[in-house]
Write a protein that holds these residues in place. Structure first.
Motif, PDB file in Angstrom:
ATOM      1  N   LEU A 125      38.216  42.730  35.939  1.00  0.00           N
ATOM      2  CA  LEU A 125      39.292  43.018  34.984  1.00  0.00           C
ATOM      3  C   LEU A 125      40.632  43.029  35.687  1.00  0.00           C
ATOM      4  CD1 LEU A 125      37.894  45.826  32.678  1.00  0.00           C
ATOM      5  CD2 LEU A 125      38.943  43.704  31.914  1.00  0.00           C
ATOM      6  N   SER A 126      41.632  42.475  35.051  1.00  0.00           N
ATOM      7  CA  SER A 126      42.991  42.528  35.584  1.00  0.00           C
ATOM      8  C   SER A 126      43.507  43.954  35.582  1.00  0.00           C
ATOM      9  CB  SER A 126      43.923  41.652  34.735  1.00  0.00           C
ATOM     10  OG  SER A 126      45.278  41.976  34.966  1.00  0.00           O
ATOM     11  N   CYS A 127      44.141  44.350  36.688  1.00  0.00           N
ATOM     12  CA  CYS A 127      44.829  45.639  36.755  1.00  0.00           C
ATOM     13  C   CYS A 127      46.310  45.491  36.452  1.00  0.00           C
ATOM     14  CB  CYS A 127      44.628  46.275  38.133  1.00  0.00           C
ATOM     15  SG  CYS A 127      42.964  46.908  38.378  1.00  0.00           S
ATOM     16  N   GLY A 128      46.692  44.358  35.881  1.00  0.00           N
ATOM     17  CA  GLY A 128      48.052  44.173  35.423  1.00  0.00           C
ATOM     18  C   GLY A 128      49.005  43.711  36.501  1.00  0.00           C
ATOM     19  N   GLY A 160      50.213  36.347  38.427  1.00  0.00           N
ATOM     20  CA  GLY A 160      50.947  37.607  38.411  1.00  0.00           C
ATOM     21  C   GLY A 160      50.095  38.840  38.250  1.00  0.00           C
ATOM     22  N   ASP A 161      48.832  38.684  37.843  1.00  0.00           N
ATOM     23  CA  ASP A 161      47.944  39.831  37.631  1.00  0.00           C
ATOM     24  C   ASP A 161      47.172  40.141  38.907  1.00  0.00           C
ATOM     25  OD1 ASP A 161      48.781  39.962  35.062  1.00  0.00           O
ATOM     26  OD2 ASP A 161      46.870  39.434  34.136  1.00  0.00           O
ATOM     27  N   LEU A 162      46.987  41.438  39.176  1.00  0.00           N
ATOM     28  CA  LEU A 162      46.221  41.882  40.336  1.00  0.00           C
ATOM     29  C   LEU A 162      44.771  42.147  39.937  1.00  0.00           C
ATOM     30  CD1 LEU A 162      46.104  42.916  43.318  1.00  0.00           C
ATOM     31  CD2 LEU A 162      46.635  45.179  42.402  1.00  0.00           C
ATOM     32  N   PHE A 163      43.846  41.634  40.748  1.00  0.00           N
ATOM     33  CA  PHE A 163      42.420  41.889  40.576  1.00  0.00           C
ATOM     34  C   PHE A 163      41.920  42.558  41.851  1.00  0.00           C
ATOM     35  CE2 PHE A 163      43.508  38.431  37.787  1.00  0.00           C
ATOM     36  CZ  PHE A 163      42.777  38.675  36.634  1.00  0.00           C
ATOM     37  N   VAL A 164      41.322  43.745  41.695  1.00  0.00           N
ATOM     38  CA  VAL A 164      40.884  44.545  42.838  1.00  0.00           C
ATOM     39  C   VAL A 164      39.377  44.382  43.007  1.00  0.00           C
ATOM     40  CG1 VAL A 164      40.806  46.847  43.852  1.00  0.00           C
ATOM     41  CG2 VAL A 164      42.741  46.190  42.409  1.00  0.00           C
ATOM     42  N   LEU A 165      38.964  44.051  44.235  1.00  0.00           N
ATOM     43  CA  LEU A 165      37.553  43.812  44.517  1.00  0.00           C
ATOM     44  C   LEU A 165      36.854  45.034  45.083  1.00  0.00           C
ATOM     45  CD1 LEU A 165      37.800  40.234  46.074  1.00  0.00           C
ATOM     46  CD2 LEU A 165      37.292  40.865  43.712  1.00  0.00           C
ATOM     47  N   GLY A 166      37.534  45.789  45.956  1.00  0.00           N
ATOM     48  CA  GLY A 166      36.896  46.964  46.538  1.00  0.00           C
ATOM     49  C   GLY A 166      37.483  47.303  47.891  1.00  0.00           C
ATOM     50  N   ARG A 167      36.934  48.367  48.510  1.00  0.00           N
ATOM     51  CA  ARG A 167      37.398  48.809  49.821  1.00  0.00           C
ATOM     52  C   ARG A 167      36.915  47.845  50.896  1.00  0.00           C
ATOM     53  NH1 ARG A 167      41.469  51.657  50.601  1.00  0.00           N
ATOM     54  NH2 ARG A 167      40.641  52.469  52.563  1.00  0.00           N
ATOM     55  N   MET A 168      37.840  47.429  51.765  1.00  0.00           N
ATOM     56  CA  MET A 168      37.467  46.527  52.840  1.00  0.00           C
ATOM     57  C   MET A 168      36.482  47.172  53.803  1.00  0.00           C
ATOM     58  SD  MET A 168      41.257  44.940  53.464  1.00  0.00           S
ATOM     59  CE  MET A 168      40.804  44.114  54.995  1.00  0.00           C
ATOM     60  N   GLY A 169      36.598  48.489  54.007  1.00  0.00           N
ATOM     61  CA  GLY A 169      35.688  49.183  54.901  1.00  0.00           C
ATOM     62  C   GLY A 169      34.304  49.377  54.326  1.00  0.00           C
ATOM     63  N   ASP A 170      34.137  49.089  53.019  1.00  0.00           N
ATOM     64  CA  ASP A 170      32.846  49.265  52.364  1.00  0.00           C
ATOM     65  C   ASP A 170      32.228  47.921  51.979  1.00  0.00           C
ATOM     66  OD1 ASP A 170      32.806  52.037  52.503  1.00  0.00           O
ATOM     67  OD2 ASP A 170      33.960  52.253  50.655  1.00  0.00           O
ATOM     68  N   GLN A 174      49.892  44.960  30.624  1.00  0.00           N
ATOM     69  CA  GLN A 174      50.983  45.001  29.648  1.00  0.00           C
ATOM     70  C   GLN A 174      50.546  45.721  28.376  1.00  0.00           C
ATOM     71  OE1 GLN A 174      52.740  41.189  28.853  1.00  0.00           O
ATOM     72  NE2 GLN A 174      52.781  40.598  31.017  1.00  0.00           N
ATOM     73  N   ALA A 175      51.498  46.411  27.772  1.00  0.00           N
ATOM     74  CA  ALA A 175      51.222  47.155  26.546  1.00  0.00           C
ATOM     75  C   ALA A 175      50.950  46.206  25.386  1.00  0.00           C
ATOM     76  CB  ALA A 175      52.415  48.063  26.218  1.00  0.00           C
ATOM     77  N   ARG A 176      50.062  46.680  24.504  1.00  0.00           N
ATOM     78  CA  ARG A 176      49.744  45.984  23.257  1.00  0.00           C
ATOM     79  C   ARG A 176      49.243  44.559  23.480  1.00  0.00           C
ATOM     80  NH1 ARG A 176      53.957  49.210  22.511  1.00  0.00           N
ATOM     81  NH2 ARG A 176      55.471  47.637  23.117  1.00  0.00           N
ATOM     82  N   ARG A 177      48.587  44.339  24.646  1.00  0.00           N
ATOM     83  CA  ARG A 177      47.973  43.045  24.917  1.00  0.00           C
ATOM     84  C   ARG A 177      46.620  43.282  25.572  1.00  0.00           C
ATOM     85  NH1 ARG A 177      50.771  38.690  28.754  1.00  0.00           N
ATOM     86  NH2 ARG A 177      48.699  38.401  29.623  1.00  0.00           N
ATOM     87  N   VAL A 178      45.591  42.610  25.096  1.00  0.00           N
ATOM     88  CA  VAL A 178      44.265  42.791  25.689  1.00  0.00           C
ATOM     89  C   VAL A 178      44.278  42.198  27.097  1.00  0.00           C
ATOM     90  CG1 VAL A 178      41.805  42.296  25.467  1.00  0.00           C
ATOM     91  CG2 VAL A 178      43.192  42.673  23.413  1.00  0.00           C
ATOM     92  N   PRO A 179      43.882  42.978  28.102  1.00  0.00           N
ATOM     93  CA  PRO A 179      43.903  42.453  29.476  1.00  0.00           C
ATOM     94  C   PRO A 179      42.944  41.286  29.657  1.00  0.00           C
ATOM     95  CG  PRO A 179      43.634  44.843  29.451  1.00  0.00           C
ATOM     96  CD  PRO A 179      43.443  44.369  28.047  1.00  0.00           C
ATOM     97  N   ARG A 180      43.268  40.475  30.668  1.00  0.00           N
ATOM     98  CA  ARG A 180      42.407  39.352  30.999  1.00  0.00           C
ATOM     99  C   ARG A 180      41.285  39.791  31.940  1.00  0.00           C
ATOM    100  NH1 ARG A 180      44.969  34.626  33.861  1.00  0.00           N
ATOM    101  NH2 ARG A 180      45.915  36.293  35.081  1.00  0.00           N
ATOM    102  N   MET A 181      40.213  39.029  31.939  1.00  0.00           N
ATOM    103  CA  MET A 181      39.198  39.168  32.975  1.00  0.00           C
ATOM    104  C   MET A 181      38.809  37.776  33.442  1.00  0.00           C
ATOM    105  SD  MET A 181      35.857  40.322  30.776  1.00  0.00           S
ATOM    106  CE  MET A 181      35.189  39.302  29.446  1.00  0.00           C
TER     107      MET A 181
END
Length: 586
Positions: free
Chosen positions: A373-376, A440-450, A326-333
């Motif tokens: 880090l949250s990808c929003g 509601g926030d998406l957190f990405v871990l990595g490629r499943m194939g890797d 979100q704009a003008r808000r520090v993302p969560r981790m």
């Protein structure tokens, strides 16, 4: 009532007076070109294409960033044809490798024409011969009269290729509706800014093409563009534009942040004012907290605010953006326990903080938590779900595959390969990326194939690299971590082109043991530079690197080895072993 948002070609019909694009030339000067001149040149190129081929044909475009790319791309669209951007030769290391990649693209799309610069002609002729498909190659400015106006857009408005990080790049047909929806959605998500700023991102990759090129041109914003190589040679030229107050949006992957920190010192920034920057987008690969922390530590004293940080998630098959903070808000981790990332199960969260606290976290590879880090949140109209191996939706906070649906998702690929980890089924994009959603926030871990499984836990190579680069920052960009199985046993190998000694290699190994555990075979190898292969967008081609290391007779120097129960060191040239990487290919 809101006025209609501009379509892809509206600017050709009604170019905005007084606005244009500045391009950095070879002498380091900015040359401004008005939109009305770009529009006229694009229609001239369109008129020539209409004389040489018919609507609906595919046109390959290999131009460096500059006015010729703009007019070739939009001239192709205005002729009712489909542009296919191809990376210029210098974007891929090694001429033979570039010709092979170009031949793959030519064979896949079978273009009616190729628009390029004269220095690339010979290489494109070689690629065409390898592909067994010959097209007319145009390098000169158009001589035909300009078209009166644009034709109707082709059903496929763009073919962009995936990065090819796990296997051969795949052609993704993108419709005009996909593009227009994503362009305006990104503009709304970022808060309707007035100018992007300066983009150095490559124009043959979705982030640079859609976000750094199509969006500002279609919306006719004042804009600056430079070639990736110009950024590499002097990143201060890019940053100086923002320091003068020119530009509201920065966009780059981890690599860009790391490179700025590596090449720029605080003394270089004296007199700069970065308070005008409203948004810093980081995407295109898993967002590495250490990269973000170092970037903001360097630039915060000169006015860059943590509220500008906007981690995003996207991919070519979704046109570009899927989620954004979100704009003008520090993302969560969130800090996840190292043993808490198991596919299909809930993550074990140990702490939740604002991203601004990254600057105060110690660079401690012994810490019990891995920070993400949250990808929003999903863009309007986009649905993001986390699914298990049977494609059933998982509850909040559970690790699974990221699945995406919405108006920006394309319908399929040009080829019919079913072996990729990224798949499109009906209206759903199965990304091949692992992650979880929390509040509601998406957190990405990595490629499943890797990733490999260790005692039921998923170990993602991207996380291992992050841990390694945190402890050894100078190794970034000259080191790649790969993982796979040998004889049924999981193995993680550090491949570096650096001349490191046994002491450093052993310290690297200790870092891996702390992060991965002692139940995995680990090794640190010094390898020839050619062994480390990267995509045109800079991502390591881990599957190809693994195969080259294990299947070929390339000679490496193994400095440190851990065989689950003991660590040994040896300086010997070892030939590659013959083992295949398990898991599906992208």
């Amino acid at each position: 009532m809101r006025s209609r948002e501009p379509g892809l070609l509206d600017w050709l019909r009604h170019p905005s007076p007084g606005h244009g694009v500045s391009f950095l030339d070879d002498n380091g000067n900015w040359a401004w070109t008005a939109y009305h001149r770009l529009a006229h040149a694009a229609l001239a190129r369109s008129g020539e294409l209409l004389q040489r081929t018919g609507p609906g044909q595919r046109v390959l475009i290999t131009h460096p960033t500059g006015p010729d790319f703009v007019t070739a791309f939009f001239g192709t669209l205005a002729a009712g044809c489909t542009p296919v951007p191809l990376s210029p030769p210098q974007a891929l290391s090694g001429t033979a490798r570039w010709v092979s990649h170009a031949a793959h693209v030519i064979q896949t799309v079978r273009p009616a024409l190729i628009l390029t610069a004269e220095p690339y002609r010979q290489l494109l002729e070689a690629a065409s011969q390898e592909a067994g498909h010959h097209s007319g190659i145009l390098t000169a400015p158009p001589t035909a009269p300009a078209a009166d106006g644009p034709q109707d857009l082709a059903e496929t408005a763009l073919i962009q290729f995936t990065s090819g990080s796990r296997a051969a790049a795949r052609g993704v047909p993108v419709s005009a509706a996909n593009l227009e929806t994503n362009i305006h959605m990104i503009h709304r998500m970022l808060g309707h800014f007035d100018t992007v700023g300066t983009s150095w991102l490559p124009l043959y990759h979705d982030m640079g093409l859609v976000g750094g090129f199509l969006l500002p041109v279609v919306l006719q914003m004042p804009h600056q563009m430079m070639r990736p190589g110009q950024f590499i040679s002097a990143p201060i030229r890019w940053l100086a534009q923002y320091g003068r107050g020119t530009g509201q949006v920065m966009a780059m992957p981890n690599f860009g942040m790391d490179y700025v920190v590596k090449r720029i010192r605080p003394a270089d920034l004296e007199g700069m004012d970065l308070t005008g920057v409203r948004t810093v987008i980081t995407a295109a690969e898993r967002v590495r907290p250490s990269s973000v922390a170092s970037f903001y530590r360097l630039l915060a004293p000169f006015g860059l605010r943590w509220e500008t940080l906007r981690p995003m998630y996207g991919l070519a098959e979704a046109t570009l953006a899927v989620t954004g903070a979100q704009a003008r808000r520090v993302p969560r981790m969130v800090g996840v326990k190292r043993t808490g990332e198991r596919f299909g199960q809930a993550v074990e969260v140990g702490d939740v903080r604002e991203a601004s606290e990254l600057a105060h976290l110690p660079n401690d590879t012994d810490a019990p938590l891995v920070w993400h880090l949250s990808c929003g949140q999903p863009s309007p109209g986009t649905v993001v779900r986390i699914v298990d191996e049977h494609l059933a939706a998982l509850p909040d906070g559970h690790v699974g595959e990221i699945a995406v649906a919405g108006p920006c998702v394309v319908r399929g690929y040009l080829d019919q390969r079913t072996t990729g980890t990224t798949r499109i089924t009906k209206d759903t994009l199965l990304t091949g990326d692992a992650g979880f959603v929390m509040d509601g926030d998406l957190f990405v871990l990595g490629r499943m194939g890797d990733c490999i499984q260790v005692r039921g836990r998923n170990v993602f190579v991207e996380e291992v690299e992050d841990s390694l680069f945190t402890a050894f920052p100078s190794s970034a960009r000259r080191t790649v971590v790969v993982a796979g199985y040998r004889g049924g046993n999981p193995q993680v190998t550090v491949l570096t082109t650096q001349s490191v000694g046994v002491d450093v290699a052993t310290a690297m190994l200790d870092t891996l043991i702390r992060h991965v555990g002692s139940d995995v075979d680990l090794a640190v190898d010094v390898v020839p530079r050619d062994l480390l292969q990267f995509t045109s967008s800079g991502k390591p081609r881990r599957a190809s690197i693994w195969r080259a290391r294990t299947e070929s007779d390339v000679t490496v120097t193994t400095l440190a080895v851990h065989h689950a129960t003991a660590v040994e060191t040896a300086e010997t040239g070892l030939p590659g072993r013959h083992t295949a990487l398990t898991g599906s290919q992208r």
